[in-house]
Design a protein around this motif. Structure first.
Motif, mmCIF file in Angstrom:
data_model
loop_
_atom_site.group_PDB
_atom_site.id
_atom_site.type_symbol
_atom_site.label_atom_id
_atom_site.label_comp_id
_atom_site.label_asym_id
_atom_site.label_seq_id
_atom_site.Cartn_x
_atom_site.Cartn_y
_atom_site.Cartn_z
ATOM 1 N N SER A 190 -22.124 -72.059 -30.810
ATOM 2 C CA SER A 190 -22.189 -70.606 -31.915
ATOM 3 C C SER A 190 -23.964 -70.792 -32.762
ATOM 4 O O SER A 190 -24.239 -71.930 -31.970
ATOM 5 C CB SER A 190 -21.026 -71.263 -32.901
ATOM 6 N N ARG A 191 -24.375 -70.021 -33.143
ATOM 7 C CA ARG A 191 -25.557 -70.220 -33.917
ATOM 8 C C ARG A 191 -25.548 -70.975 -34.645
ATOM 9 O O ARG A 191 -26.530 -71.883 -34.911
ATOM 10 C CB ARG A 191 -26.124 -68.281 -35.095
ATOM 11 N N GLU A 192 -24.109 -71.584 -35.928
ATOM 12 C CA GLU A 192 -24.737 -72.797 -36.568
ATOM 13 C C GLU A 192 -25.024 -73.979 -35.811
ATOM 14 O O GLU A 192 -25.343 -75.081 -36.175
ATOM 15 C CB GLU A 192 -23.783 -72.740 -36.992
ATOM 16 N N LYS A 193 -24.493 -74.090 -33.982
ATOM 17 C CA LYS A 193 -24.782 -75.245 -33.091
ATOM 18 C C LYS A 193 -25.436 -75.191 -32.469
ATOM 19 O O LYS A 193 -25.567 -76.266 -31.617
ATOM 20 C CB LYS A 193 -23.477 -75.945 -32.461
ATOM 21 N N ALA A 194 -27.265 -74.388 -32.681
ATOM 22 C CA ALA A 194 -27.324 -73.933 -31.349
ATOM 23 C C ALA A 194 -28.296 -75.115 -31.305
ATOM 24 O O ALA A 194 -28.830 -75.615 -32.397
ATOM 25 C CB ALA A 194 -28.650 -72.959 -32.024
ATOM 26 N N PHE A 195 -29.283 -75.307 -30.044
ATOM 27 C CA PHE A 195 -29.651 -76.432 -29.942
ATOM 28 C C PHE A 195 -31.241 -76.727 -30.196
ATOM 29 O O PHE A 195 -31.642 -75.776 -29.555
ATOM 30 C CB PHE A 195 -29.818 -76.934 -28.488
ATOM 31 N N TRP A 196 -32.501 -77.307 -30.487
ATOM 32 C CA TRP A 196 -33.502 -77.336 -30.430
ATOM 33 C C TRP A 196 -34.278 -78.557 -31.419
ATOM 34 O O TRP A 196 -33.532 -79.570 -32.306
ATOM 35 C CB TRP A 196 -34.039 -76.207 -32.017
ATOM 36 N N THR A 197 -35.155 -79.387 -30.487
ATOM 37 C CA THR A 197 -35.772 -80.454 -30.300
ATOM 38 C C THR A 197 -36.901 -80.022 -30.107
ATOM 39 O O THR A 197 -37.579 -79.354 -29.708
ATOM 40 C CB THR A 197 -35.706 -81.150 -29.830
ATOM 41 N N THR A 198 -37.606 -80.810 -30.408
ATOM 42 C CA THR A 198 -39.151 -81.159 -30.865
ATOM 43 C C THR A 198 -39.634 -80.672 -28.959
ATOM 44 O O THR A 198 -39.316 -81.563 -27.973
ATOM 45 C CB THR A 198 -40.535 -82.622 -31.096
ATOM 46 N N GLY A 199 -40.541 -80.042 -28.622
ATOM 47 C CA GLY A 199 -41.446 -80.067 -27.092
ATOM 48 C C GLY A 199 -40.562 -79.122 -26.365
ATOM 49 O O GLY A 199 -41.481 -78.665 -25.457
ATOM 50 N N LEU A 200 -39.176 -78.146 -27.017
ATOM 51 C CA LEU A 200 -39.024 -77.007 -26.373
ATOM 52 C C LEU A 200 -40.541 -76.141 -26.234
ATOM 53 O O LEU A 200 -40.598 -75.496 -27.328
ATOM 54 C CB LEU A 200 -37.415 -76.781 -26.615
ATOM 55 N N ARG A 201 -39.830 -75.245 -25.639
ATOM 56 C CA ARG A 201 -40.982 -73.936 -25.489
ATOM 57 C C ARG A 201 -39.983 -72.426 -25.291
ATOM 58 O O ARG A 201 -38.664 -72.764 -25.608
ATOM 59 C CB ARG A 201 -41.500 -73.564 -23.809
ATOM 60 N N ALA A 202 -40.956 -71.917 -26.601
ATOM 61 C CA ALA A 202 -40.423 -70.693 -27.037
ATOM 62 C C ALA A 202 -41.844 -69.338 -27.140
ATOM 63 O O ALA A 202 -42.379 -70.297 -26.663
ATOM 64 C CB ALA A 202 -40.307 -70.609 -28.586
ATOM 65 N N ASN A 203 -40.948 -68.326 -26.897
ATOM 66 C CA ASN A 203 -41.744 -67.432 -26.398
ATOM 67 C C ASN A 203 -41.232 -65.543 -27.065
ATOM 68 O O ASN A 203 -40.256 -65.930 -27.736
ATOM 69 C CB ASN A 203 -42.237 -67.275 -24.631
ATOM 70 N N GLN A 204 -41.991 -65.344 -27.724
ATOM 71 C CA GLN A 204 -41.653 -63.893 -28.431
ATOM 72 C C GLN A 204 -40.831 -62.934 -27.371
ATOM 73 O O GLN A 204 -40.597 -61.990 -27.801
ATOM 74 C CB GLN A 204 -43.104 -63.235 -29.073
ATOM 75 N N ASN A 205 -40.956 -62.913 -26.166
ATOM 76 C CA ASN A 205 -41.173 -61.697 -25.257
ATOM 77 C C ASN A 205 -38.706 -61.923 -24.842
ATOM 78 O O ASN A 205 -38.537 -63.067 -25.699
ATOM 79 C CB ASN A 205 -41.747 -61.605 -24.065
ATOM 80 N N SER A 206 -38.524 -60.818 -24.980
ATOM 81 C CA SER A 206 -36.442 -60.853 -24.649
ATOM 82 C C SER A 206 -36.484 -62.061 -23.629
ATOM 83 O O SER A 206 -35.609 -62.389 -23.820
ATOM 84 C CB SER A 206 -36.770 -59.258 -24.383
#
Length: 356
Positions: A321-337
């Protein structure tokens, strides 16, 4: 060799339409200049018969959304093997051109602003740096075996970003048709545009992994995406067009912006408008638009192919679920779909989270 393309007229019985020689390379240039999407939707034409500094002329020159330059050499019949040397010679000149010189080529060709044309085409401004890399495409009706071997050798062994696209010209009565097929998968050659010393520092793509940003908002619901097996984007081609890069069998790491990674799955169909998207529920095929969707606004602009929602179906391997989404320092993100996931650290960490 590429798969042979045939066309049959079935409007009154079944009759094969035989291909014929196109009148001239000039006519082929005119066709591609009118609609360069015959080669790729991700191209803006910079010029036709572009003069080089050594007295030669490049048949067609284009730029993609990332600012990479694409050189095209056209042959209406079978290609001589020296066409490869010819296009590489053009590339050696192109690689030294500055930002301003690229802009000037467009302005000399079309007496208009490249920045304005780029925004109109891609709905984003010109990158701050262009011509970091380039591709070479030989466009022909037929490729001799020597030329094919040379292209395959350079591409496979030395990472040279050269490819060939084959066209077939058909004419029946007053109707004219053109088809095309590639010698090498364009997605593979695209990876070889990174030929500058700076780009050699970029992590290589494994040719299967993508990130998809899924905006869980008024236009789409993550619960819908999990239940029916899809990802989507819309409200403008800038948002939806990157979904076109997703191919059947590709693996996607799905992320909800500002939340984190929520799923891993495999693409099962190419991007299509919402009104054409089909999903499989309890062994039955159903139009997604007819399903009981929580995101009521997803059905916006159904008949507007620029603004409507585009859908890619997915077989989810793991979801949270959205509430259990995974994120940690160092992961990549980008604005493209959707974009290619090159970052091995992100692949490893997200795979570990989902127990893959």
């Amino acid at each position: 060799m590429p798969i042979e393309v045939g066309i049959w007229n079935v409007s009154n019985g079944v009759k094969r339409v035989n291909f014929t020689a196109i009148a001239s390379e000039k006519k082929l240039e005119e066709i591609l200049e009118e609609d360069i999407s015959i080669i790729s939707d991700n191209l803006l034409l910079l010029g036709r018969q572009v003069p080089t500094a050594f007295g030669k002329f490049i048949d067609l020159l284009a730029i993609d959304q990332d600012g990479n330059i694409v050189i095209m050499e056209l042959k209406k019949q079978r290609t001589p093997r020296d066409v490869v040397a010819q296009i590489i010679d053009y590339a050696s000149w192109i690689q030294s051109l500055s930002y301003d010189e690229i802009v000037q080529i467009y302005e000399d060709s079309y007496k208009a602003s490249l920045e304005d044309a780029f925004i109109a085409k891609f709905e984003t401004g010109l990158p701050e740096e262009i011509n970091k890399a380039h591709q070479m495409i030989i466009v022909s009706a037929e490729l001799d075996y020597e030329t094919e071997r040379i292209i395959q050798y350079l591409s496979s062994n030395f990472g040279v970003p050269v490819n060939a696209v084959f066209f077939r010209y058909f004419k029946e009565g007053h109707e004219e048709f053109i088809s095309r097929s590639w010698l090498i998968d364009p997605n593979v050659v695209e990876e070889k545009t990174s030929i500058s010393k700076r780009d050699n520092k970029k992590e290589k793509w494994n040719q299967q992994d993508f990130v998809v940003n899924f905006d869980d908002d008024q236009y789409r619901s993550w619960e819908d995406a999990v239940k029916y097996g899809f990802v989507s984007a819309g409200n403008g081609k800038w948002y939806s067009r990157t979904l076109d890069s997703l191919f059947v069998g590709a693996r996607i790491f799905c992320m909800i912006p500002k939340s984190g990674y929520v799923a891993v799955g495999k693409v099962t169909s190419k991007s299509v408008p919402l009104k054409d998207a089909e999903v499989h529920i309890n062994g039955m095929t159903k139009k997604l638009v007819d399903c009981d969707l929580q995101a009521r606004n997803m059905k916006h602009d159904l008949d507007d192919l620029e603004r409507c929602e585009y859908v890619v179906t997915v077989e989810w391997e793991k979801t949270v679920s959205r509430e259990k989404a995974f994120w940690t320092t160092g992961l990549r993100a980008n604005q493209n779909s959707a974009y290619k996931l090159r970052h091995q650290y992100t692949i490893e960490k997200v795979s570990e989270f989902f127990g893959l």
